[in-house]
Scaffold this active site. Structure first.
Site, PDB file in Angstrom:
ATOM      1  N   LYS A 201     -29.472  -4.320  13.259  1.00 44.00           N
ATOM      2  CA  LYS A 201     -30.358  -5.492  13.240  1.00 44.00           C
ATOM      3  C   LYS A 201     -29.608  -6.797  13.004  1.00 44.00           C
ATOM      4  O   LYS A 201     -28.491  -6.814  12.505  1.00 44.00           O
ATOM      5  CB  LYS A 201     -31.470  -5.291  12.201  1.00 44.00           C
ATOM      6  N   ARG A 235     -34.077   5.168   9.863  1.00 47.69           N
ATOM      7  CA  ARG A 235     -34.308   4.997  11.311  1.00 47.69           C
ATOM      8  C   ARG A 235     -33.050   4.356  11.893  1.00 47.69           C
ATOM      9  O   ARG A 235     -32.763   3.200  11.614  1.00 47.69           O
ATOM     10  CB  ARG A 235     -35.541   4.122  11.536  1.00 47.69           C
TER      11      ARG A 235
HETATM   12  C1  7PJ Z   1     -38.423  -0.524  12.861  1.00 47.19           C
HETATM   13  C2  7PJ Z   1     -39.368   0.214  13.545  1.00 47.19           C
HETATM   14  C3  7PJ Z   1     -38.262  -0.332  11.449  1.00 47.19           C
HETATM   15  C4  7PJ Z   1     -40.002   1.326  11.616  1.00 47.19           C
HETATM   16  C5  7PJ Z   1     -38.363  -1.101  14.924  1.00 47.19           C
HETATM   17  C6  7PJ Z   1     -35.265  -2.464  15.982  1.00 47.19           C
HETATM   18  C7  7PJ Z   1     -36.627  -3.047  16.025  1.00 47.19           C
HETATM   19  N1  7PJ Z   1     -40.158   1.150  12.931  1.00 47.19           N
HETATM   20  N2  7PJ Z   1     -39.337  -0.166  14.843  1.00 47.19           N
HETATM   21  N3  7PJ Z   1     -39.086   0.606  10.882  1.00 47.19           N
HETATM   22  N4  7PJ Z   1     -37.790  -1.340  13.739  1.00 47.19           N
HETATM   23  N5  7PJ Z   1     -40.758   2.227  10.973  1.00 47.19           N
HETATM   24  O1  7PJ Z   1     -35.062  -1.254  15.973  1.00 47.19           O
HETATM   25  O2  7PJ Z   1     -34.321  -3.311  15.954  1.00 47.19           O
HETATM   26  O3  7PJ Z   1     -37.476  -0.964  10.747  1.00 47.19           O
HETATM   27  S1  7PJ Z   1     -37.944  -1.903  16.424  1.00 47.19           S
END
Ligand code: 7PJ
Length: 255
Positions: A201, A235
């Site tokens: 990120k 994640r």
């Molecule tokens: C997240 C997500 C996160 C959860 C994205 C990216 C943006 N779902 N979906 N937590 N981020 N639960 O991966 O840069 O931080 S999309």
């Protein structure tokens, strides 16, 4: 939790099947690398991203979920119709950056026995990074997630199906993200497992000065800090490397 984005390959002229096959192959590779779960998403929710139609989201996500029937799959969506279709196709978790606030979303999840990840965000992806402000970011995120857990409870979604996520980068400055990461243990009061996503990120770019393709070391450091703060689901894009960091943390915990 390994990240699997299903987006059309602009360089491919083979059409839809290739996009789905590529995503399925990527997911299988992530399981081989040690993922316990993959998160399949057909809509980019990065800051500034444009939305996709429901029909388009379904066309992207469903063949991938169907192709991964024998694996634990989470589907990253805000739409109740996509939730229902994905659960029908074998998904075992819904990951919703809107924490089931869309009309009908609570019912879509309550009507199955799937798990759900409730994420905090402030504002909409198109504008959420413009000037996010909080009085106390940790208290606000915690109270929001507690209210969403209560809404799940009222809708008949048992607590043991729920995971909570502070939503790093979703309507948050670098400072907000760091405060949440440092004070993650305060979210343990929610009484559900915590998920965190720092992988690649932009906050990592701000801190390390690295471009999007150079953030692996920063991502691993953030993942470890998340584990130390009590996170139980990471994640991530880089499963193989994160798995080693998790093994180090587990060995250190047991020593
Ligand atoms: C997240 C997500 C996160 C959860 C994205 C990216 C943006 N779902 N979906 N937590 N981020 N639960 O991966 O840069 O931080 S999309």
């Amino acid at each position: 939790m390994g990240v699997v984005n299903v987006t059309p390959d602009s360089f491919s002229d083979g059409g839809r099947f290739l996009d789905a096959d590529a995503a399925i192959a990527h997911a299988r590779a992530l399981f081989d690398e040690g993922a316990d779960l993959v998160d399949v998403g057909g809509e980019s929710t990065r800051p500034g991203a444009e939305g996709v139609s429901e029909a388009e989201e379904l066309v992207r996500v469903l063949p991938v979920v169907t192709g991964l029937r024998e694996f634990p799959v989470s589907v990253d969506t805000r739409r109740p119709n996509v939730m229902r279709a994905a659960l029908g196709a074998g998904a075992s978790m819904i990951n919703d950056i809107e924490a089931l606030t869309a009309p009908g979303a609570l019912a879509a999840v309550a009507g199955s026995d799937c798990a759900v990840c409730l994420m905090h965000k402030k504002g909409d992806p198109a504008s959420m990074q413009e000037d996010p402000r909080y009085r106390d970011v940790v208290a606000e995120v915690r109270d929001y997630l507690a209210a969403r857990i209560a809404a799940c409870d009222a809708a008949g979604i048992a607590r043991n199906r729920i995971v909570a996520d502070p939503g790093f980068g979703f309507g948050k400055t670098v400072e907000h993200n760091l405060t949440l990461l440092k004070r993650l243990p305060e979210l343990a009061a929610l009484g559900v497992p915590l998920a965190v996503g720092w992988s690649r990120k932009s906050s990592l770019g701000h801190i390390t000065g690295r471009g999007a393709g150079e953030r692996l070391a920063g991502s691993l450091a953030a993942a470890l800090l998340g584990l130390l703060g009590g996170a139980r689901i990471l994640r991530v894009h880089d499963v193989k490397e994160t798995r080693d960091a998790v093994l180090m943390w587990q060995a250190w915990s047991k020593a």
